[in-house]
Design an enzyme around this catalytic site. Structure first.
Site, PDB file in Angstrom:
ATOM      1  N   GLY A   1       0.828  -1.203   0.000  1.00 51.58           N
ATOM      2  CA  GLY A   1       0.000   0.000   0.000  1.00 51.58           C
ATOM      3  C   GLY A   1       0.863   1.254   0.000  1.00 51.58           C
ATOM      4  N   GLY A   2       0.313   2.302   0.608  1.00 49.97           N
ATOM      5  CA  GLY A   2       1.010   3.589   0.626  1.00 49.97           C
ATOM      6  C   GLY A   2       2.395   3.507   1.239  1.00 49.97           C
TER       7      GLY A   2
ATOM      8  N   GLY B   1      18.125  14.152 -32.512  1.00 46.77           N
ATOM      9  CA  GLY B   1      17.844  14.618 -31.153  1.00 46.77           C
ATOM     10  C   GLY B   1      18.486  13.733 -30.107  1.00 46.77           C
ATOM     11  N   ALA B   2      18.638  12.435 -30.447  1.00 44.91           N
ATOM     12  CA  ALA B   2      19.235  11.509 -29.477  1.00 44.91           C
ATOM     13  C   ALA B   2      20.712  11.846 -29.264  1.00 44.91           C
ATOM     14  CB  ALA B   2      19.062  10.072 -29.957  1.00 44.91           C
TER      15      ALA B   2
END
Ligand code: HXC
Length: 517
Positions: free
Chosen positions: A172-173, A407-408
């Site tokens: 859980g949290g 761009g890479a």
């Protein structure tokens, strides 16, 4: 006047009860499963005799569900400081043998003390997570306790390294505390981490799944990318934490533990000349290049099983601790996709915040093409790499081994993105795109109308390659600072690093940048 026997005995009695934790039977059950108790984990972590405990006599103050009569030794978590390789480290270890290591008010106060102490002393903090979650009998008080831990995890982020070891349930949290730390090590067996378990998922969405698929170390190491290392068992988890610490400074004001060698001469490594095939389409394992560059081939790979098209991790070159980032041509041809971008960007930011120079090894054909990639936000995720590199002020050295396209190329720390030193190999191709793609776009009409389109296409591709797909155009325009033989790489990087040890780069003051998340 000596202390009275009554007082001394009282202390020993209380100590013994607290140290007994969940009792011998629970400890035996753990050992039968090949697991350590919470206290044994801390014994393994710290050098013998250096542990100083905080809160051995802690007492909960819950009055609901008959809890007022219940004794909870240490309130289910052991906290303190000790030494690892001569350096102080803070730690907490949740004790599943004591009310399932569940977190209540005092339990969380103790963890908060470890975190507060770590930030005051400027030392790393390691947490063993092994807990049934919020102590059900304490209700919202337990939730508040988690809030206080999370708040501190965030305040410590970028100030002192935080390492989480998941060695039992983390449900859980509660999973958000480790998620807020820098590195997560998880044991292969006996550990689960999830927000909603299989039962909840089935009842809400109808999906049928297993803990193995969503909450195991393997799932988190290879699919979700939530963890950084899988450990075979508790002892291995501790060994991994030790190894990780050996590359990290104690806080953001210190340098990492360099072991700088006084001798500046570094010999050539002819094996590197043989390693990388000239044909840009033949793959090679970038980890082998890293091993040739790293002192004693010693490389601690981080997130080895996740987004394997990029390789990240720590090593030393000439004794200087560095973070390596390398495209991996053997996986997805070394393209950058969403996961690879997230993985590398976070690592670059970690290195920057802890003063660790970055060595980037480039062989990248571009961002991974695909509908899923576009729809899931490769623009947003790829931008993280640009953001991380451009905002990093540590020494940045880039080695362009082969392809560096589009761009890479920029996303892998080009000179324009702030690299301090860019070294290219004779096999480097720095271009807007690969020769095939470029020739087919530029000469589409000419190829279509040719007598033999296939051979004309081949000729034009070769022409383009000769003209543009070399390191010399980029070197001519000072985007590569030098072209060197691969065998010279280790010396070149070692010397460049040494020359950048006193690098200072300041930026305009701001609260923080707005990295695309
Ligand atoms: C109080 C707990 C507890 C809890 C376990 N125990 N979890 N006590 N609060 N959350 C106690 C058990 O009562 C038992 O006590 C002992 O710990 C060992 O538990 P077992 O169930 O016998 O162990 P095991 O069979 O190994 O199962 C482990 C387990 C299970 C899967 C973790 O205990 C379990 O499901 N626990 C509850 C998990 C849960 O729902 N937690 C709350 C989640 S919500 P005795 O006296 O018999 O030894 C949450 C919100 C956090 O955490 C939000 C943060 C933002």
């Amino acid at each position: 006047m000596a202390i009275s026997k009554t007082l001394a005995d009282e202390l020993e009695k209380r100590r013994a009860a607290a140290l007994d934790g969940g009792g011998a039977k629970k400890a035996e059950d753990r050992h039968a499963k090949g697991r350590m108790t919470a206290r044994e984990r801390l014994d393994a972590l710290f050098s013998k005799g250096t542990f100083q405990e905080f809160g051995l006599h802690a007492k909960h103050r819950t009055r609901h569900f008959g809890m007022e009569k219940k004794d909870i030794p240490t309130d289910g978590v052991i906290v303190g400081t000790g030494f690892v390789d001569g350096r102080p480290v803070a730690a907490f270890s949740q004790d599943f043998g004591v009310v399932g290591g569940s977190l209540g008010e005092i339990h969380s106060k103790k963890i908060c003390h470890a975190l507060d102490h770590a930030v005051k002393a400027g030392i790393p903090v390691i947490g063993f997570n092994d807990s049934g979650g919020a102590r059900i009998q304490e209700g919202v008080g337990a939730l508040a306790g988690y809030g206080q831990v999370f708040y501190r995890n965030v305040q410590l982020s970028g100030v002192v390294p935080q390492i989480s070891i998941i060695a039992g349930p983390c449900a859980g949290g509660a999973a958000y505390s480790p998620a807020l730390t820098d590195f997560i090590i998880m044991t292969r067996e006996n550990a689960q981490m999830f927000i909603c378990g299989p039962e909840v998922i089935r009842s809400v969405t109808g999906e049928v799944t297993t803990m193995d698929q969503i909450g195991s170390a393997n799932a988190h190491a290879s699919i979700s990318g939530n963890i950084h290392f899988i450990a075979d068992n508790d002892a291995h988890a501790v060994a991994l934490a030790h190894r990780l610490l050996s590359f990290l400074p104690s806080n953001n004001m210190q340098d990492p533990p360099h072991q700088v060698e006084p001798d500046l001469s570094v010999v050539d490594d002819p094996a590197l000349d043989e390693l990388v095939p000239e044909d840009p389409k033949s793959p090679f394992d970038v980890r082998t290049v890293i091993q040739h560059l790293a002192d004693d081939a010693d490389f601690l790979e981080v997130q080895e099983l996740f987004a394997q098209n990029i390789v990240i991790g720590f090593g030393r070159i000439g004794g200087i601790v560095v973070g390596f980032v390398g495209n991996q041509p053997t996986v997805k041809a070394g393209t950058l996709d969403i996961d690879a971008s997230d993985k590398a960007a976070r690592f670059v930011r970690f290195c920057n915040v802890y003063n660790i120079p970055i060595v980037t090894l480039v062989d990248v054909p571009g961002f991974l093409p695909g509908v899923k990639q576009e729809q899931q936000g490769i623009i947003r995720h790829g931008a993280k790499m640009l953001f991380a590199y451009a905002s990093a002020t540590v020494p940045k050295i880039t080695v362009i081994m082969r392809k560096a396209y589009g761009g890479a190329y920029l996303a892998m720390c080009s000179e324009d993105m702030g690299a301090d030193r860019v070294i290219a190999w004779p096999t480097a191709e720095i271009a807007v795109m690969g020769a095939e793609g470029a020739a087919n776009i530029l000469y589409r009409k000419e190829i279509k109308e040719a007598e033999d389109p296939a051979s004309r296409s081949k000729e034009l591709i070769e022409e383009y390659r000769q003209e543009f797909a070399t390191p010399y155009l980029a070197a001519g325009e000072l985007m590569a600072h030098d072209v060197i033989q691969p065998r010279e790489t280790r010396s070149a990087v070692a010397l460049a690093l040494r020359g950048l040890m006193s690098k200072r780069e300041t930026r305009p003051p701001k609260k923080h940048g707005n990295i695309p998340l």
